[in-house]
Design a protein around this motif. Structure first.
Motif, PDB file in Angstrom:
ATOM      1  N   LEU A 170      -2.092   3.259  -1.871  1.00  0.00           N
ATOM      2  CA  LEU A 170      -3.366   3.452  -2.559  1.00  0.00           C
ATOM      3  C   LEU A 170      -3.356   2.778  -3.927  1.00  0.00           C
ATOM      4  O   LEU A 170      -4.351   2.241  -4.377  1.00  0.00           O
ATOM      5  CB  LEU A 170      -3.628   4.962  -2.713  1.00  0.00           C
ATOM      6  CG  LEU A 170      -5.055   5.457  -2.774  1.00  0.00           C
ATOM      7  CD1 LEU A 170      -5.900   4.845  -1.676  1.00  0.00           C
ATOM      8  CD2 LEU A 170      -5.048   6.974  -2.640  1.00  0.00           C
ATOM      9  N   VAL A 171      -2.187   2.823  -4.598  1.00  0.00           N
ATOM     10  CA  VAL A 171      -2.066   2.292  -5.952  1.00  0.00           C
ATOM     11  C   VAL A 171      -0.887   1.331  -6.022  1.00  0.00           C
ATOM     12  O   VAL A 171       0.213   1.673  -5.588  1.00  0.00           O
ATOM     13  CB  VAL A 171      -1.836   3.431  -6.968  1.00  0.00           C
ATOM     14  CG1 VAL A 171      -1.491   2.876  -8.349  1.00  0.00           C
ATOM     15  CG2 VAL A 171      -3.060   4.334  -7.042  1.00  0.00           C
ATOM     16  N   VAL A 172      -1.121   0.133  -6.531  1.00  0.00           N
ATOM     17  CA  VAL A 172      -0.044  -0.828  -6.768  1.00  0.00           C
ATOM     18  C   VAL A 172       0.190  -0.919  -8.277  1.00  0.00           C
ATOM     19  O   VAL A 172      -0.745  -1.192  -9.032  1.00  0.00           O
ATOM     20  CB  VAL A 172      -0.392  -2.223  -6.213  1.00  0.00           C
ATOM     21  CG1 VAL A 172       0.724  -3.218  -6.522  1.00  0.00           C
ATOM     22  CG2 VAL A 172      -0.644  -2.158  -4.713  1.00  0.00           C
ATOM     23  N   VAL A 173       1.432  -0.662  -8.706  1.00  0.00           N
ATOM     24  CA  VAL A 173       1.794  -0.800 -10.120  1.00  0.00           C
ATOM     25  C   VAL A 173       2.547  -2.109 -10.281  1.00  0.00           C
ATOM     26  O   VAL A 173       3.596  -2.302  -9.662  1.00  0.00           O
ATOM     27  CB  VAL A 173       2.673   0.383 -10.583  1.00  0.00           C
ATOM     28  CG1 VAL A 173       3.102   0.202 -12.031  1.00  0.00           C
ATOM     29  CG2 VAL A 173       1.939   1.708 -10.385  1.00  0.00           C
ATOM     30  N   ASP A 174       2.013  -3.024 -11.097  1.00  0.00           N
ATOM     31  CA  ASP A 174       2.652  -4.334 -11.286  1.00  0.00           C
ATOM     32  C   ASP A 174       3.685  -4.316 -12.404  1.00  0.00           C
ATOM     33  O   ASP A 174       3.593  -3.514 -13.314  1.00  0.00           O
ATOM     34  CB  ASP A 174       1.593  -5.396 -11.579  1.00  0.00           C
ATOM     35  CG  ASP A 174       0.717  -5.665 -10.363  1.00  0.00           C
ATOM     36  OD1 ASP A 174       1.275  -5.985  -9.299  1.00  0.00           O
ATOM     37  OD2 ASP A 174      -0.505  -5.528 -10.483  1.00  0.00           O
TER      38      ASP A 174
END
Ligand code: 5GP
Length: 174
Positions: A170-174
């Motif tokens: 759901l969430v991609v942290v770069d």
């Protein structure tokens, strides 16, 4: 705002946990928000409805999302645990960590050939845990439909260890 934006805004950064220099993504505020937790589970469930026979979750936060998702999908739930925790006969798999190694286990009658299995956890980091969980499922002859997670820490390149697998986050942290 989108579900991804709401989750992103609710996650909490904990510096220097569990070790100096690591910024831990704390997902507990997402669980504490009843509406957000329900919306996350609804989003995960609509992707897999009718496509999986059983959900498996990785100790410990994978139990929370996995069990809730199993209820939503009307399937059973299988716990994958750290070594030494399950009471019955198990199959085990060890994998490398940055320092040292870890072992996860599942009861040896948990999965069988032909079963479609959804593997769930809260966070995909280096991918070692998710890869080991998928291999455990396959070791018992079942099929991994996908790996579903709330958060992916993309800078740790966990997807590289899951090549060829369906990875949903759901969430991609770069
Ligand atoms: P990996 O094997 O991908 O390096 O680590 C993933 C496992 O460690 C998952 O079971 C996950 O719960 C936990 N983990 C690693 N980093 C974090 C983090 O920043 N936040 C949370 N909530 N869990 C993490």
């Amino acid at each position: 705002s989108t579900l991804t934006e709401r989750v992103t805004a609710t996650l909490r950064d904990i510096p220097d946990f569990p070790a100096t220099g690591v910024v831990f993504k704390d997902i507990t505020p997402v669980l504490a928000d009843g509406q957000l937790f329900a919306d996350v589970l609804g989003d995960m469930a609509q992707r897999w409805r009718g496509q999986v026979d059983v959900v498996t979750g990785i100790e410990a936060r994978g139990f929370v999302f996995g069990a809730a998702l199993a209820l939503e999908l009307g399937t059973g739930f299988v716990p994958i645990r750290k070594a030494g925790k399950l009471p019955g006969p198990t199959v085990a798999l060890s994998y490398d960590l940055e320092y040292g190694s870890a072992t996860i286990e599942v009861h040896d009658d948990s999965f069988h050939p032909g079963q479609r299995v959804l593997v769930v956890d809260d966070v995909l980091a280096t991918g070692g845990t998710a890869e080991a969980a998928c291999r455990l499922v396959e070791q018992l002859g079942a099929t991994v439909v996908a790996f579903e997670t709330l958060v992916e820490l993309a800078f740790l390149h966990g997807r590289d260890r899951l090549t060829g697998r369906d990875v949903r986050t759901l969430v991609v942290v770069d």
